[in-house]
Motif scaffolding. Structure first.
Motif, PDB file in Angstrom:
ATOM      1  N   HIS A 745       0.960  -0.803   0.166  1.00 24.93           N
ATOM      2  CA  HIS A 745      -0.198   0.073  -0.683  1.00 24.93           C
ATOM      3  C   HIS A 745       0.754   1.052   0.298  1.00 24.93           C
ATOM      4  N   ASN A 746       2.269   0.998   0.342  1.00 23.15           N
ATOM      5  CA  ASN A 746       3.529   2.603   0.240  1.00 23.15           C
ATOM      6  C   ASN A 746       3.741   2.186  -0.814  1.00 23.15           C
ATOM      7  N   LYS A 747       3.379   3.363  -1.688  1.00 19.84           N
ATOM      8  CA  LYS A 747       4.368   3.100  -2.832  1.00 19.84           C
ATOM      9  C   LYS A 747       5.271   3.983  -2.460  1.00 19.84           C
ATOM     10  N   LYS A 748       5.422   4.946  -1.815  1.00 19.97           N
ATOM     11  CA  LYS A 748       6.633   5.947  -0.740  1.00 19.97           C
ATOM     12  C   LYS A 748       8.068   4.705  -0.557  1.00 19.97           C
ATOM     13  N   LEU A 749       7.639   4.007   0.009  1.00 19.27           N
ATOM     14  CA  LEU A 749       8.956   3.460   0.450  1.00 19.27           C
ATOM     15  C   LEU A 749       9.839   2.187  -0.221  1.00 19.27           C
ATOM     16  N   LYS A 750      10.658   2.685  -0.337  1.00 18.89           N
ATOM     17  CA  LYS A 750      11.837   2.381  -0.984  1.00 18.89           C
ATOM     18  C   LYS A 750      13.163   1.188  -0.418  1.00 18.89           C
ATOM     19  N   LEU A 751      13.112   1.270   1.111  1.00 15.70           N
ATOM     20  CA  LEU A 751      14.561   0.563   1.714  1.00 15.70           C
ATOM     21  C   LEU A 751      13.602   0.364   3.230  1.00 15.70           C
ATOM     22  N   LEU A 752      14.010  -1.411   2.655  1.00 18.03           N
ATOM     23  CA  LEU A 752      13.090  -1.522   4.249  1.00 18.03           C
ATOM     24  C   LEU A 752      14.532  -2.760   5.123  1.00 18.03           C
ATOM     25  N   LEU A 782      16.427  -5.577   3.487  1.00 13.89           N
ATOM     26  CA  LEU A 782      17.663  -5.996   3.821  1.00 13.89           C
ATOM     27  C   LEU A 782      17.435  -6.979   5.119  1.00 13.89           C
ATOM     28  N   LEU A 783      17.806  -7.999   4.459  1.00 11.75           N
ATOM     29  CA  LEU A 783      17.760  -9.026   5.808  1.00 11.75           C
ATOM     30  C   LEU A 783      18.551 -10.455   6.431  1.00 11.75           C
ATOM     31  N   THR A 784      19.661  -9.295   6.986  1.00 15.07           N
ATOM     32  CA  THR A 784      20.997 -10.166   7.066  1.00 15.07           C
ATOM     33  C   THR A 784      20.554 -10.694   8.838  1.00 15.07           C
ATOM     34  N   TYR A 785      20.973 -11.279   9.074  1.00 13.48           N
ATOM     35  CA  TYR A 785      20.719 -12.178  10.430  1.00 13.48           C
ATOM     36  C   TYR A 785      19.343 -12.246  10.856  1.00 13.48           C
ATOM     37  N   CYS A 786      18.553 -12.658   9.884  1.00 16.94           N
ATOM     38  CA  CYS A 786      17.050 -13.139  10.015  1.00 16.94           C
ATOM     39  C   CYS A 786      16.611 -14.712  10.648  1.00 16.94           C
ATOM     40  N   CYS A 787      17.905 -15.604  10.464  1.00 19.58           N
ATOM     41  CA  CYS A 787      17.225 -16.982  10.942  1.00 19.58           C
ATOM     42  C   CYS A 787      17.041 -17.246   9.494  1.00 19.58           C
ATOM     43  N   LEU A 788      17.149 -17.164   8.597  1.00 15.39           N
ATOM     44  CA  LEU A 788      16.696 -18.118   7.268  1.00 15.39           C
ATOM     45  C   LEU A 788      17.587 -19.189   6.800  1.00 15.39           C
ATOM     46  N   THR A 789      17.051 -19.518   5.836  1.00 14.23           N
ATOM     47  CA  THR A 789      17.601 -21.263   5.709  1.00 14.23           C
ATOM     48  C   THR A 789      17.292 -20.607   3.879  1.00 14.23           C
ATOM     49  N   VAL A 799       9.863 -13.862  -6.228  1.00 16.44           N
ATOM     50  CA  VAL A 799      10.219 -12.946  -6.111  1.00 16.44           C
ATOM     51  C   VAL A 799      11.087 -11.956  -7.456  1.00 16.44           C
ATOM     52  N   LEU A 800      12.427 -12.033  -7.723  1.00 11.54           N
ATOM     53  CA  LEU A 800      13.789 -11.705  -8.637  1.00 11.54           C
ATOM     54  C   LEU A 800      13.620 -11.675  -9.492  1.00 11.54           C
ATOM     55  N   LEU A 801      12.400 -12.428 -10.749  1.00 10.38           N
ATOM     56  CA  LEU A 801      12.204 -12.763 -11.527  1.00 10.38           C
ATOM     57  C   LEU A 801      10.549 -12.206 -12.133  1.00 10.38           C
ATOM     58  N   CYS A 802       9.872 -11.490 -10.817  1.00 13.15           N
ATOM     59  CA  CYS A 802       9.077 -11.112 -11.165  1.00 13.15           C
ATOM     60  C   CYS A 802       8.621 -10.226 -10.796  1.00 13.15           C
ATOM     61  N   ASN A 803       9.772  -8.912  -9.569  1.00 16.63           N
ATOM     62  CA  ASN A 803       9.759  -7.146  -9.196  1.00 16.63           C
ATOM     63  C   ASN A 803      10.276  -6.163 -10.392  1.00 16.63           C
ATOM     64  N   LYS A 804      10.096  -6.076 -10.654  1.00 17.70           N
ATOM     65  CA  LYS A 804      10.559  -4.197 -11.213  1.00 17.70           C
ATOM     66  C   LYS A 804      11.383  -3.475 -10.899  1.00 17.70           C
ATOM     67  N   SER A 805      11.609  -3.456  -9.165  1.00  9.64           N
ATOM     68  CA  SER A 805      11.952  -2.252  -8.731  1.00  9.64           C
ATOM     69  C   SER A 805      12.709  -2.588  -7.579  1.00  9.64           C
ATOM     70  N   LEU A 806      12.801  -3.754  -7.244  1.00 15.65           N
ATOM     71  CA  LEU A 806      13.536  -4.353  -6.662  1.00 15.65           C
ATOM     72  C   LEU A 806      15.334  -4.604  -7.334  1.00 15.65           C
ATOM     73  N   SER A 807      16.113  -3.507  -6.319  1.00 19.22           N
ATOM     74  CA  SER A 807      17.624  -3.679  -6.936  1.00 19.22           C
ATOM     75  C   SER A 807      18.359  -4.280  -5.928  1.00 19.22           C
ATOM     76  N   PHE A 808      18.021  -4.369  -4.669  1.00 15.43           N
ATOM     77  CA  PHE A 808      19.368  -4.330  -3.793  1.00 15.43           C
ATOM     78  C   PHE A 808      18.772  -5.286  -3.046  1.00 15.43           C
ATOM     79  N   LEU A 809      19.545  -6.295  -2.964  1.00 21.41           N
ATOM     80  CA  LEU A 809      19.205  -7.316  -1.105  1.00 21.41           C
ATOM     81  C   LEU A 809      20.683  -7.750  -0.584  1.00 21.41           C
ATOM     82  N   ASP A 810      20.006  -7.739   0.578  1.00 23.72           N
ATOM     83  CA  ASP A 810      21.309  -8.384   1.632  1.00 23.72           C
ATOM     84  C   ASP A 810      20.913  -9.745   2.627  1.00 23.72           C
TER      85      ASP A 810
END
Length: 996
Positions: A745-752, A782-789, A799-810
């Motif tokens: 819903h928030n099109k202004k949010l660019k970084l999370l 940015l998802l550093t140290y989030c207990c992911l496998t 997401v990488l195949l269909c998201n047009k805006s995401l350019s940075f992923l940690d």
């Protein structure tokens, strides 16, 4: 010493304390022990039949004096009679201790001649009763087995009586009235006396007061738990104590005095001994980090009753004491200042001179400087008599020059040569001693108190005339302001306070009227110019202590001057820990109209519930004044709150200020926020400030409902937040539904940023569903140290195949392994993937997935940055990556390979990459294990014209001298290349390029 001991107390008494079997064992061991001491043994025929009385006589005959003492005590330990050993040692130390007698005489003289507060013993004991009880309690508790030896800190501002108490404690011990059964030896070390000592050992340091008639000084260290070191005047040291250099545990080894003292304070040397240290505010700030097992005792100063008692003791005559006390009591600010014993003495001294001359009682007390001016002018009147103004000026100027030279060189004990060099004659010296401005300390002199020296040192600058030659040691006003406003020169803080006050017309007029001759009028202009220059310095080279600056500005109470100075500074960093610091900061900041960035830590102010309602109202009023700076400046950009403690009322004031339309705040950092969840005002501030684009709540614990409330705010159409950082906020997968709704819903949010939160794979699945929504406009995640496998990689790859805006992923510091990285690579190779920067630092993968990563480098035209540090890639994996980097289609610009367990075996592949990859601009090779041959191969490539590399991550200092020279030559030959270490380690720096 031993002869006296045995004759006074009798060896026979100790032998009679032995049981029959112990006595027999004592005699048997005596033949062996004599050999240990290289003594001729007592014939066994005599020993065997000797009674206790006969043995006492034999010992005295064969081993006279100290030898009998050493042999006997050694045998007591061998027969397990440590009680007799301890008793004998204590007896001899208490009764026959030349050191104790020497200290008694020395500190009795100091107490009688160098103490300002000439009061009866019973009054002093009453005023320090609580402190003595606390000291006894601490050291008696520590005397029990298993309890660590304490470091007790006497804490309080200058003039509160720390030195006086330490001197009295030393005297009480020497006279046998204090710690008789606790400490066998107490050593008093003073900062000003240690300034002249360069290399020393602890033994040499304490030998200065060791009488020749005493036992060998080394013997005292056999029981370190019975030793107390008292340290006074650490702020007067010319050097800074440190933990950086190698500390020393050997009390006999010569080291720089700085190291010896640091080792003692940090319990590296004689850890079983106890410490008693006086520290003021600056001393706490500079030296507290050195101390272990600390216990603070705060000196409160005089109570109202004690102030009245002091006046009666000082004046003795009831009429005079009543009149003086009534005068002070009616001047509330002056009465409050008299809480300090030294200030109380200053005030009484001024009033005494006025009463003796029959003058009306008058003391300027609007500020501490005014009080010192009143004191000095009264001293001057008493000292000058009918001397002509020119002579008076010369006398005062020479005294102030001596004080200033002392402050610049950290000298507080002046020898006759110091006085002569600065023009203080013998007659002048006698005069200043008579009026109690100076006092004698042996053959040297000191000012009656450090504060008086600091006041006179600042006064030096008012005597300046254009024709005067520069002093070789004393810096100019510009140099002084620069030094006094830096955190490195805290010993100049009071001097700076006085100098700022001297720039005001009121203080100058008071001095000129009293002295009878004109003073310099250039101080204010010089101070102002110095501060303007200081405000333009690079913060990396010169750190301004705003606490010091604010204290100095507050002392002037000159609103016009404060406004002028405050507008020089665009970025301010301040710590507030008391209501006094809040008062000073609010006074300065409410006059600040050019603020752009403000860093604040405030604690112990609003959380203190001990105050009255009026006190609470006062604090909130001051806080409101401080917050007004956030709306006064049209260019206010960033508010950085770190570990701040607010209550609901103070947080509401802050948030209402930030929500005002005139507040231009763009970036709000609130690390480790407290009470945030209870404030609706906070969320309103985020919502109603149209300029706010960046919000960082790192370290703030957010419940499920807190996150929901924040997300509702972020979804509101008027909210303009573009960068949201919620690192370490205790966010779990449960809260991801609400966060996901914001992404849609928030099109202004660019970084999370959700770094360091236990989102797990399920939380990421929810987020990825939102990221796949066409309405999502997020550019950086940015998802550093989030207990992911590796499971999370399945969702992210979609997401990488269909998201047009995401350019940075940690995705750093997650357990992705080879399977997860391989899954990501499948999407990264696809033409629809728009990712430009991917961080996979510390994701537990190996060279197995490097084939897939290499394929990404060849097929992805959009990926510019790939960080693979701290993974087990090894040389084999790098070889595969390098093959891809040499491919003509590779567009990668930055590659991170730090801590990947690389060796010289891969240097050939890397070298070819430097010359053949046309896009590569930055590579991090920190921690590569490289020998000379590998370094030569790299360096030869780095200096070739075809090499386009601009930054190489390497720590040159970690290699031998030959490799360091090779790398330095590369930088000189290739000026476009920078070889640096610690790339991309700072979190803020890591994302700075992402958020702009």
């Amino acid at each position: 010493m031993a002869e006296s001991f045995f004759s006074d107390f009798g060896l026979l008494w100790y032998l009679e304390e032995l049981k029959k079997e112990e006595f027999w064992k004592f005699k048997e061991l005596l033949k062996q022990e004599s050999l240990k001491f290289k003594l001729k043994p007592i014939p066994w025929t005599e020993l065997k039949k000797a009674s206790r009385e006969n043995l006492s006589q034999l010992l005295s005959k064969h081993y006279p004096g100290k030898l009998a003492w050493d042999v006997t005590l050694s045998l007591f330990l061998l027969i397990n009679r440590g009680d007799l050993w301890t008793k004998a040692r204590d007896e001899i130390r208490h009764k026959l201790n030349p050191y104790r007698n020497h200290m008694k005489k020395k500190f009795r003289d100091i107490w009688e001649k160098e103490t300002c507060l000439e009061v009866p013993e019973d009054f002093y004991k009453e005023t320090t009763k609580d402190e003595y009880e606390q000291l006894n309690a601490v050291y008696l508790t520590a005397d029990k087995p298993g309890n660590p030896s304490p470091t007790v800190i006497l804490q309080g501002p200058e003039g509160v009586g720390k030195t006086t108490l330490l001197r009295k404690v030393m005297l009480e011990w020497a006279e046998g009235n204090l710690w008789r059964d606790r400490f066998s030896f107490v050593f008093f070390l003073k900062g000003s006396e240690m300034n002249s000592i360069t290399d020393t050992s602890l033994v040499e340091l304490i030998s200065r007061d060791w009488p020749e008639s005493s036992e060998p000084i080394e013997d005292i260290f056999s029981q370190p738990e019975r030793i107390l070191f008292i340290l006074d005047g650490l702020e007067e040291l010319k050097f800074d104590l440190t933990l950086d250099a190698d500390l020393c545990g050997d009390w006999e080894k010569q080291r720089p005095t700085q190291i010896v003292l640091s080792s003692l304070l940090h319990k590296q040397m004689l850890p079983e001994s106890s410490l008693l240290i006086a520290l003021g505010k600056m001393g706490m700030k500079k030296n507290y980090f050195l101390l272990c097992q600390t216990k603070c005792i705060c000196l409160p100063g005089f109570s109202e009753r004690q102030r009245k008692l002091y006046f009666s003791h000082y004046f003795r005559e009831k009429n005079k004491s009543s009149r003086a006390f009534s005068f002070v009591r009616e001047k509330r600010p002056l009465f409050v200042l008299c809480k300090s014993p030294f200030v109380c003495w200053l005030v009484c001294t001024c009033l005494k001179w006025q009463l003796e001359k029959g003058e009306d009682l008058e003391i300027a007390s609007e500020s501490i400087t005014c009080l010192y001016v009143s004191f000095l002018t009264n001293v001057f009147k008493a000292a000058s008599g009918n001397c002509p103004p020119k002579q008076n000026r010369t006398r005062l100027q020479s005294l102030c020059t001596l004080a200033a030279e002392g402050m610049w060189t950290r000298t507080f004990l002046f020898c006759p040569g110091d006085l002569r060099r600065n023009g203080v004659s013998e007659s002048d010296t006698s005069m200043w001693v008579d009026v109690r401005l100076l006092q004698r300390s042996g053959n040297c002199l000191t000012f009656i108190h450090t504060c008086v020296q600091e006041f006179c040192a600042a006064l030096f600058y008012l005597f300046k005339r254009p024709k005067d030659r520069p002093h070789p040691v004393i810096g100019k006003v510009t140099q002084f302001v620069t030094a006094a406003m830096s955190e490195a020169c805290s010993h100049l803080s009071w001097m700076g306070l006085f100098l700022f006050a001297f720039s005001t017309e009121k203080i100058t007029n008071m001095l000129e009227t009293s002295f009878g001759f004109p003073l310099s009028t250039d101080i204010k202009q010089e101070v102002t110019q110095s501060l303007e220059t200081l405000s333009q310095c690079d913060p990396g080279k010169m750190v301004v202590s705003f606490q010091e600056l604010f204290n100095c500005l507050f002392e002037t109470q000159d609103q016009e001057f404060v406004i002028q100075v405050m507008n020089f500074f665009k970025e301010i960093d301040i710590y507030i820990g008391t209501i006094e610091e809040l008062t000073v900061s609010a006074f300065c900041l409410k006059h600040c109209q050019s603020l752009q960035k403000f860093h604040l830590c405030i604690e112990n102010v609003f959380s203190d519930e001990s105050g009255s309602i009026s006190n609470t109202i006062e604090k909130l009023s001051l806080w409101r004044d401080l917050c007004s700076a956030f709306t006064a400046s049209e260019n206010f950009q960033m508010l950085d709150l770190d570990n701040c403690q607010f209550d609901e009322a103070s947080l509401a004031i802050l948030c209402r200020t930030l929500a005002q339309p005139v507040c231009k705040l763009q970036k709000f950092v609130y690390n480790f926020a407290s009470n945030l969840a209870n404030s609706l005002y906070f969320f309103k501030a985020i919502l109603h400030n149209p300029h706010l684009k960046y919000l960082n709540l790192y370290g703030t614990g957010l419940s499920y409902m807190d996150v929901r409330q924040l997300c509702e705010t972020l979804k509101h159409p008027v909210c303009n937040i573009e960068a949201l950082l919620l690192g370490k906020c205790d966010i779990t997968d449960e809260a991801c539904e609400d966060i996901a709704s914001v992404l849609v819903h928030n099109k202004k949010l660019k970084l999370l940023s959700l770094v360091d939160n236990p989102l797990k794979d399920e939380g990421v699945r929810v987020l990825c569903d939102a990221l796949k929504d066409p309405a999502c406009a997020l550019e950086a995640l940015l998802l550093t140290y989030c207990c992911l496998t590796s499971v999370a990689c399945d969702y992210i790859s979609q997401v990488l195949l269909c998201n047009k805006s995401l350019s940075f992923l940690d995705l750093g510091l997650n357990f992705l392994e080879d399977d997860g990285v391989i899954t990501l690579c499948e999407s990264l190779k696809h033409p629809n993937c728009n990712l430009e920067e991917l961080w996979l630092v510390g994701c537990c993968f190996t060279s197995v997935c490097c084939v897939d990563l290499a394929a990404v480098l060849i097929h992805s035209e959009k990926l510019k940055t790939l960080k693979l540090g701290n993974n087990k890639i090894y040389d084999a994996g790098v070889k595969q990556l390098c093959e891809a980097l040499k491919h003509p289609k590779c567009k990668l610009e930055t590659l991170g390979l730090e801590m990947c367990e690389l060796t010289s075996a891969c240097c050939e592949d890397l070298a070819l990459t430097f010359t053949l990859c046309k896009s590569l601009r930055c590579m991090n090779l920190e921690w590569i294990s490289m020998d000379r041959d590998g370094a030569v191969v790299l360096c030869e490539a780095l200096i070739r014209l075809e090499c386009g590399l601009q930054t190489l991550g390497l720590n040159k200092s970690s290699y031998d001298e030959e490799i360091q020279m090779l790398l330095t030559e590369v930088e000189e030959t290739n000026p476009q290349l920078t070889i640096s270490h610690s790339l991309w380690t700072d979190y803020e720096h890591r994302i700075r390029g992402v958020i702009g």
